[in-house]
Design a protein around this motif. Structure first.
Motif, PDB file in Angstrom:
ATOM      1  N   LYS A 443      13.527  -8.728   2.205  1.00 39.35           N
ATOM      2  CA  LYS A 443      14.244  -7.875   3.153  1.00 39.35           C
ATOM      3  C   LYS A 443      14.007  -8.427   4.546  1.00 39.35           C
ATOM      4  CE  LYS A 443      16.561  -4.012   4.096  1.00 39.35           C
ATOM      5  NZ  LYS A 443      17.888  -3.698   3.539  1.00 39.35           N
ATOM      6  N   SER A 448      14.017  -1.134   7.421  1.00 35.19           N
ATOM      7  CA  SER A 448      15.157  -1.101   6.514  1.00 35.19           C
ATOM      8  C   SER A 448      16.235  -0.143   6.988  1.00 35.19           C
ATOM      9  CB  SER A 448      14.699  -0.697   5.110  1.00 35.19           C
ATOM     10  OG  SER A 448      13.745  -1.619   4.628  1.00 35.19           O
ATOM     11  N   GLY A 508      10.656  -5.090   6.874  1.00 37.97           N
ATOM     12  CA  GLY A 508      11.354  -6.350   6.682  1.00 37.97           C
ATOM     13  C   GLY A 508      10.487  -7.488   7.180  1.00 37.97           C
TER      14      GLY A 508
END
Length: 754
Positions: A443, A448, A508
């Protein structure tokens, strides 16, 4: 007999791909003419005889029959590469669903001719220079004297050196030309697509010392080549088992036969390492093709391939369509990767398309992976593919030790960091020993999503039905939509309820980098994700830097775990192994197993044993346990049983029909009518399952609404028949008018659910 007509593209001019001409097929040629064949036709006012390629055959024409010319003959000599690619385009159109023009544009990646690069050279035009040198000295013509003396030593030099290093003006060069002292010549050359560092590797490789398993595989391939036997091989080798050495030796066998090879890689990030390795064995006879090249660079590489100036082309999916005249081998490394499936129509899969191209060309295919796709392994088990197995690393190197960390236990102990206590201790240990570390999280970004803790509202993109991701370093702290690129400032209060209790959640690559810098301030870090690799050669620069030891820790998304070989990496941390496990996708377990196994394979590839730490909230999941044990067979058996029970590929085949439009109500009506049309025309087909119409997970992207139909059947051809039925329905005049503004796409056996 009903008259037939052929759609013909003249001479495969890239600029004219969108324009076909219709010709009558004479009765005597009906049995010989098929899609992809080369024909001789009269063209233009003078009916000059030209060659062209048939891209379609029909029994209808929209033109005045009296004005349509007739095909003269079918070319008897072998079909050239463009013709075979046209035939491949026809196969793609039929098996994946698209217009023929779209399929042609896929297999002809270079759309137009690009001017070549011209290099100018300066050379002496006289034999005796003493008198001329004396004249220049007497006139104090320093620039002329400087150029003359340089040419006396080198005879011919590039103009770039004359005007650059020597500082001689163009006017001076012209004057010396007029005096008859020098000549200026021009020569075209190919644009460089590899760095100087890579080119220095040419022919520097030692002889490969092969083990018994490698030799057995190569000898079998050699035997098939000698017998002119062409088949598809699945090379299942654990990470570090020496698959690349097998590729090199198989390519050598093909080149010795006067043929050429294509090597497909799943990520542009792998280009630098792959081209560097192959250049050591094939020198200037290897090149690269990918989307990061300019149109001129791509054109040059395809021209080199067409003319036979290179033997090996390396690149991602589009390199499959390199116009080699004598293609002998296609290698697909990491064949399980979803990037081999096209995201845009026609949604072809490079694996099946490569096998079809090899059939047309009389070539072989090698599919290589430490984690073969369930589809390929099933075909290997049934005997459709030849299975090669390499289950040990080369030089008796051990597989990395693996530890599974339960993040639920970390939370119970009060550790809220993304880095578990065990991983933190291991990082400290490796830093003290000056060994390198890779940290993988699938990610990118900082958070997120951003949501309100008061009302629960998630900040979404106004153009797409998806939450926005918070980024820090790349754009100064903004929210970004990863689907359409829409960017907005992070709100200070909730847009829905006005509460200031709003913030980012999830993690991330950017946030991981921040946390690592906080916990290990002495560690030198590099980050590799889509944000840091947007510029040309950025992949190469990051990997080169890490390979030199300029950083202790490389943090990145899945692009860091595929195929890279760093001898000093002894620790790999997989931070959130669950990220791909609950995607709402029937391939979620396979994708998780693949990523974890590939990531684990980066550790301990040198002389020092490696360790892998897998952090997860689901330590007992079958995909995670199998990946930790590097046990592909156990995973395959469990996954196959699940796919069979749920009627998913490869046990069954699936067709997704997606319709997209601006008007939500019109879109719904179109899909309802399509469902009824499919049911009405295929009600007698046993076991045909039609599911929907339904909203996909992303019901709106870039202000366009989307709806899908899922169709399942064991027989792939049944789904092709459904696709053909829908295409014919869409071409009907009344349907076309009602569905104006609606676009329909087909996706067979999708790699990602909708």
């Amino acid at each position: 007999m009903q008259e037939l007509y052929a759609d013909v593209i003249i001479d495969i001019s890239h600029e004219a791909i969108d324009r076909a001409f219709q010709y009558v097929i004479p009765e005597k040629l009906v049995s010989q003419i098929r899609t992809g064949c080369q024909v001789n036709i009269p063209f233009g006012r003078g009916n000059t005889m030209r060659t062209g390629y048939v891209i379609g055959i029909s029994d209808r024409t929209e033109y005045d029959r009296t004005k349509i010319k007739t095909i003269d003959s079918v070319c008897t000599e072998g079909i050239a590469a463009p013709g075979r690619l046209v035939a491949l385009a026809g196969w793609i159109k039929e098996n994946y669903g698209s217009t023929m023009i779209n399929a042609l544009q896929t297999v002809m990646p270079v759309k137009k001719t690009v001017r070549s690069v011209v290099v100018r050279y300066v050379a002496l035009a006289v034999d005796e220079t003493d008198e001329i040198e004396y004249k220049y000295m007497k006139r104090n013509a320093r620039a002329k004297l400087r150029l003359l003396r340089t040419l006396k030593g080198e005879n011919i030099i590039p103009m770039s050196k004359v005007t650059g290093e020597l500082g001689v003006s163009s006017a001076t060069v012209k004057a010396m030309q007029e005096e008859g002292v020098i000549t200026v010549t021009e020569d075209s050359c190919y644009r460089k697509v590899t760095s100087d560092a890579v080119r220095k590797e040419a022919f520097m490789a030692p002889d490969i010392e092969l083990n018994d398993i490698q030799m057995s595989i190569i000898n079998e391939f050699q035997d098939d080549v000698d017998k002119d036997v062409h088949r598809t091989y699945l090379l299942h080798g654990v990470t570090g088992s020496g698959k690349t050495e097998v590729y090199v030796q198989c390519i050598r066998r093909v080149i010795e036969q006067g043929k050429q090879a294509i090597v497909l890689i799943p990520e542009i990030a792998l280009t630098y390492q792959t081209i560097k390795y192959f250049t050591r064995y094939f020198g200037e006879r290897v090149t690269v093709v990918n989307s990061r090249l300019s149109s001129g660079e791509r054109y040059d590489q395809f021209e080199r391939a067409k003319k036979g100036d290179v033997d090996v082309v390396i690149g991602p999916r589009s390199a499959l369509f390199t116009p080699f005249e004598r293609l002998g081998l296609i290698i697909i490394d990491e064949e399980h990767e979803s990037s081999y499936k096209s995201d845009n129509p026609p949604k072809y899969h490079a694996r099946e398309t490569a096998i079809e191209r090899a059939r047309l060309e009389g070539a072989s295919v090698i599919l290589g992976s430490a984690t073969p796709s369930v589809e390929s392994y099933k075909k290997a088990m049934s005997g459709e593919f030849r299975l090669w197995t390499m289950d040990e690393r080369v030089s008796d190197r051990k597989m990395a030790d693996t530890s599974i960390v339960d993040l639920r236990e970390e939370l119970r102990r009060g550790n809220r960091s993304i880095i578990s206590d065990e991983l933190a201790e291991d990082i400290t240990d490796r830093l003290s020993r000056h060994e390198q570390i890779m940290l993988f999280i699938n990610k990118r970004g900082f958070n997120s999503f951003v949501s309100c803790r008061n009302c629960g509202e998630v900040v979404k993109c106004p153009h797409c039905d998806v939450s926005m991701t918070k980024h820090m370093a790349s754009n100064g702290g903004k929210l970004v939509c990863h689907y359409c690129g829409y960017t907005v400032e992070e709100p200070s209060k909730c847009p829905s309820c006005g509460s200031r209790l709003i913030g980012g959640y999830g993690v991330g690559t950017e946030k991981v980098e921040q946390e690592i810098n906080r916990m290990f301030p002495v560690a030198r870090t590099l980050r590799m994700d889509k944000d840091t690799t947007s510029k040309k050669n950025s992949h190469e620069q990051i990997l080169e830097s890490f390979g030199r030891g300029d950083a202790d820790i490389l943090i990145g998304t899945q692009m860091i775990v595929k195929g890279h070989d760093f001898a000093n990496v002894t620790l790999v941390g997989i931070l959130l192994a669950d990220l791909t496990l609950f995607d709402g996708d029937y391939r979620a377990g396979e994708r998780t197993f693949d990523l974890l196994t590939q990531a684990a394979g980066r550790a301990g590839r040198g002389d020092v044993p490696g360790k892998v730490v897998i952090q997860t909230y689901k330590p007992d999941n079958y995909a995670i346990v199998a990946a930790a044990n590097q046990d592909y067979r156990s995973f395959y058996e469990t996954e196959s049983a699940y796919r069979s029970f749920m009627r998913y590929p490869p046990e069954w085949n699936m067709l997704v029909i997606m319709a997209v439009g601006e008007d939500e109500e019109q879109l719904a009506n179109t899909m309802d009518r399509m469902y009824s049309h499919i049911r009405g025309n295929h009600m007698n087909v046993r076991h045909l399952a039609v599911i929907g119409p339904a909203e996909p997970a992303l019901a709106k992207v870039k202000d366009l609404y989307r709806k899908v139909l899922y169709i399942k059947h064991r027989d792939y051809q049944v789904l092709v028949d459904v696709k053909n039925c829908v295409e014919e329905w869409l071409r009907d005049d009344e349907t076309r008018e009602i569905n104006s503004g609606i676009n329909v796409f087909f996706d067979f056996n999708p790699m990602n659910m909708y």
